[in-house]
Design an enzyme around this catalytic site. Structure first.
Site, short mmCIF file in Angstrom:
data_model
loop_
_atom_site.label_atom_id
_atom_site.label_comp_id
_atom_site.label_asym_id
_atom_site.label_seq_id
_atom_site.Cartn_x
_atom_site.Cartn_y
_atom_site.Cartn_z
N PRO A 2 0.80 -1.22 0.00
CA PRO A 2 0.00 0.00 0.00
C PRO A 2 0.83 1.26 0.00
O PRO A 2 1.84 1.35 0.69
CB PRO A 2 -0.80 -0.11 1.28
CG PRO A 2 -0.16 -1.18 2.09
CD PRO A 2 1.01 -1.69 1.37
N GLU A 3 0.38 2.21 -0.76
CA GLU A 3 0.93 3.56 -0.74
C GLU A 3 -0.04 4.44 0.04
O GLU A 3 -1.01 3.93 0.59
CB GLU A 3 1.13 4.04 -2.19
CG GLU A 3 1.90 3.03 -3.02
CD GLU A 3 2.11 3.45 -4.47
OE1 GLU A 3 2.26 4.64 -4.74
OE2 GLU A 3 2.12 2.55 -5.34
N HIS A 93 -2.32 -16.29 5.86
CA HIS A 93 -1.08 -15.59 6.18
C HIS A 93 -1.23 -14.70 7.41
O HIS A 93 -0.58 -13.67 7.52
CB HIS A 93 -0.62 -14.77 4.98
CG HIS A 93 -0.46 -15.61 3.74
ND1 HIS A 93 0.57 -16.51 3.59
CD2 HIS A 93 -1.21 -15.72 2.61
CE1 HIS A 93 0.47 -17.12 2.42
NE2 HIS A 93 -0.61 -16.67 1.81
N ARG A 112 4.30 -11.84 2.49
CA ARG A 112 5.77 -11.81 2.40
C ARG A 112 6.46 -11.48 3.71
O ARG A 112 7.69 -11.45 3.76
CB ARG A 112 6.19 -10.83 1.29
CG ARG A 112 5.83 -11.37 -0.10
CD ARG A 112 6.10 -10.35 -1.19
NE ARG A 112 7.52 -10.06 -1.34
CZ ARG A 112 7.99 -9.13 -2.16
NH1 ARG A 112 7.14 -8.40 -2.90
NH2 ARG A 112 9.27 -8.93 -2.27
#
Length: 275
Positions: A2-3, A93, A112
């Site tokens: 996300p930005e 996750h 990740r």
DNA sequence: CTAAGTACCTGTCCGC
DNA sequence: TGCGGACAGGTACTTA
């Protein structure tokens, strides 16, 4: 992942769900994602406290707790915060679970595992250098044309890399940097200090516009991103450059190209953005 | 000091 | 079908 617009969308989607909630339990499934303090300290600083307010600075999301402490998230590439009414967690996750009011839950998920999470007292925020050294963000008074001009003028880097530097501007990431350069008609390989006053003006306006539009459309979803309710963004439908390599430019029809700049995939129109 | 390169992770996609 | 390699929305660390 996300930005700024995505983090802001998450903040807004969670705000009315979790403000006022008591963190009744904190379950850390992947300890290395907690950057400060240690895991027992992190649990102690969160459990038993109420979430008062949700704030954001650049790509950081900050929960203000009832003792004045902060629960801080940086989602990096694949971090997500998902609220669940039932308290049932089904994400593969899941890295941290915050139980709220002994019934609902807020799940931190991160494929990740690059995300960074902190529980800090107000006088400890300096420990997050990326936060304390962040430059002004788009759509604020501090991010003026004069600031941009001044900051660009002594940088010996390419404009694309400059836009990703959070010390210069807080909140831009790869998508919005490419989009801003497209809207401003500036080639990503141009040197930052080489921009004319007119180009700097256009870039300033373009940065503000892409961030504004991104927020208005709930962010950009390509793969992982969703807000706190699991909703995807809508801005990907309106991109001009990012992820459009091989497709015709929406302004001139020329084929959008992809190159690597500073190790990041970079998309531009060779006609609209001349070197 | 600045700027560039690499490491950190897992999953997916593409070519062979 | 399987495998190797490149790549992914980011940043901190090391190197030059």
């Amino acid at each position: 992942m996300p930005e700024l617009p995505e983090v802001e969308s998450i903040r807004r989607s969670l705000e009315n769900k979790i403000c006022g909630c008591l963190i009744s339990d904190t379950e850390v499934r992947l300890p290395r994602q907690i950057k400060w303090p240690d895991v027992p300290g992190f649990v102690a600083r969160t459990v038993g406290h109420r979430i008062i307010r949700l704030a954001r600075r650049g790509k950081y999301l900050l929960f203000v707790l009832d003792d004045g402490g902060y629960l801080v998230f940086h989602l990096r590439m694949t971090g997500r915060l998902i609220y669940t009414d039932t308290g049932i967690v089904q994400d593969a996750h899941t890295r941290i679970i915050f139980r709220l009011d002994h019934s609902t839950a807020l799940v931190y998920s991160d494929t990740r595992t690059l995300g960074a999470i902190y529980a800090l007292h107000a006088d400890e925020l300096w420990r997050i250098r990326g936060l304390s050294e962040m430059g002004p963000e788009p759509l604020t008074e501090a991010f003026s044309v004069e600031y941009l001009q001044q900051t660009l003028s002594n940088k010996k880097t390419k404009i694309k890399s400059f836009l990703l530097n959070q010390k210069a501007i807080g909140g831009l990431g790869n998508i919005y940097a490419d989009e801003a350069l497209f809207l401003a008609g500036i080639h990503p390989l141009r040197l930052a200090a080489s921009l004319s006053a007119d180009e700097t003006n256009r870039l300033h306006g373009a940065i503000n516009q892409v961030i504004h539009d991104g927020i208005a459309e709930g962010g950009t979803t390509f793969r992982d991103y969703c807000d706190g309710n699991g909703q995807k963004g809508r801005h990907q439908e309106h991109l001009f450059a990012y992820h459009r390599e091989g497709k015709p430019c929406r302004k001139c029809g020329e084929i959008i190209q992809k190159i690597v700049v500073g190790g990041r995939g970079t998309h531009f129109c060779p006609h609209c953005q001349k070197i």
